[in-house]
Design a protein around this motif. Structure first.
Motif, mmCIF file in Angstrom:
data_model
loop_
_atom_site.group_PDB
_atom_site.id
_atom_site.type_symbol
_atom_site.label_atom_id
_atom_site.label_comp_id
_atom_site.label_asym_id
_atom_site.label_seq_id
_atom_site.Cartn_x
_atom_site.Cartn_y
_atom_site.Cartn_z
ATOM 1 N N PRO A 47 0.826 -1.212 0.000
ATOM 2 C CA PRO A 47 0.000 0.000 0.000
ATOM 3 C C PRO A 47 0.860 1.261 0.000
ATOM 4 N N SER A 48 0.313 2.326 -0.542
ATOM 5 C CA SER A 48 1.021 3.602 -0.502
ATOM 6 C C SER A 48 0.998 4.126 0.933
ATOM 7 N N TRP A 49 1.811 5.136 1.191
ATOM 8 C CA TRP A 49 1.868 5.694 2.538
ATOM 9 C C TRP A 49 0.506 6.253 2.947
ATOM 10 N N ALA A 108 -4.183 2.711 9.407
ATOM 11 C CA ALA A 108 -3.675 2.794 10.774
ATOM 12 C C ALA A 108 -4.565 3.688 11.636
ATOM 13 N N LYS A 109 -5.035 4.802 11.091
ATOM 14 C CA LYS A 109 -5.924 5.696 11.847
ATOM 15 C C LYS A 109 -7.243 5.012 12.178
ATOM 16 N N ILE A 110 -7.812 4.311 11.216
ATOM 17 C CA ILE A 110 -9.091 3.623 11.435
ATOM 18 C C ILE A 110 -8.922 2.506 12.463
ATOM 19 N N ALA A 111 -7.845 1.736 12.348
ATOM 20 C CA ALA A 111 -7.598 0.659 13.308
ATOM 21 C C ALA A 111 -7.364 1.232 14.704
ATOM 22 N N GLY A 112 -6.617 2.315 14.797
ATOM 23 C CA GLY A 112 -6.372 2.956 16.079
ATOM 24 C C GLY A 112 -7.654 3.475 16.707
ATOM 25 N N ALA A 113 -8.526 4.062 15.886
ATOM 26 C CA ALA A 113 -9.806 4.554 16.399
ATOM 27 C C ALA A 113 -10.658 3.395 16.916
#
Length: 57
Positions: A20-22, A29-34
């Motif tokens: 995946p691109s950055w 990562a933001k969605i998983a963290g939320a």
């Protein structure tokens, strides 16, 4: 179980997969963290309610 067929399928999937691109990685990562934060918050709220209401629920 046909091992040759299974290996062929796995190789085909790996060839289609890409890094995946950055931007994509950052969004995931933001969605998983939320999600982790929300589950932790719900657990803490349940813990707090159970601590303050002994013999409650």
């Amino acid at each position: 179980m046909d091992v040759k067929y299974d290996l062929t399928s796995y190789i085909r999937v790996l060839k289609l997969a890409s890094t995946p691109s950055w931007q994509e990685f950052s969004q995931i990562a933001k969605i998983a963290g939320a999600g982790i934060f929300l589950i932790g918050l719900v657990g803490f709220i349940i813990f707090a309610v159970m601590s303050f209401l002994p013999g409650g629920i």
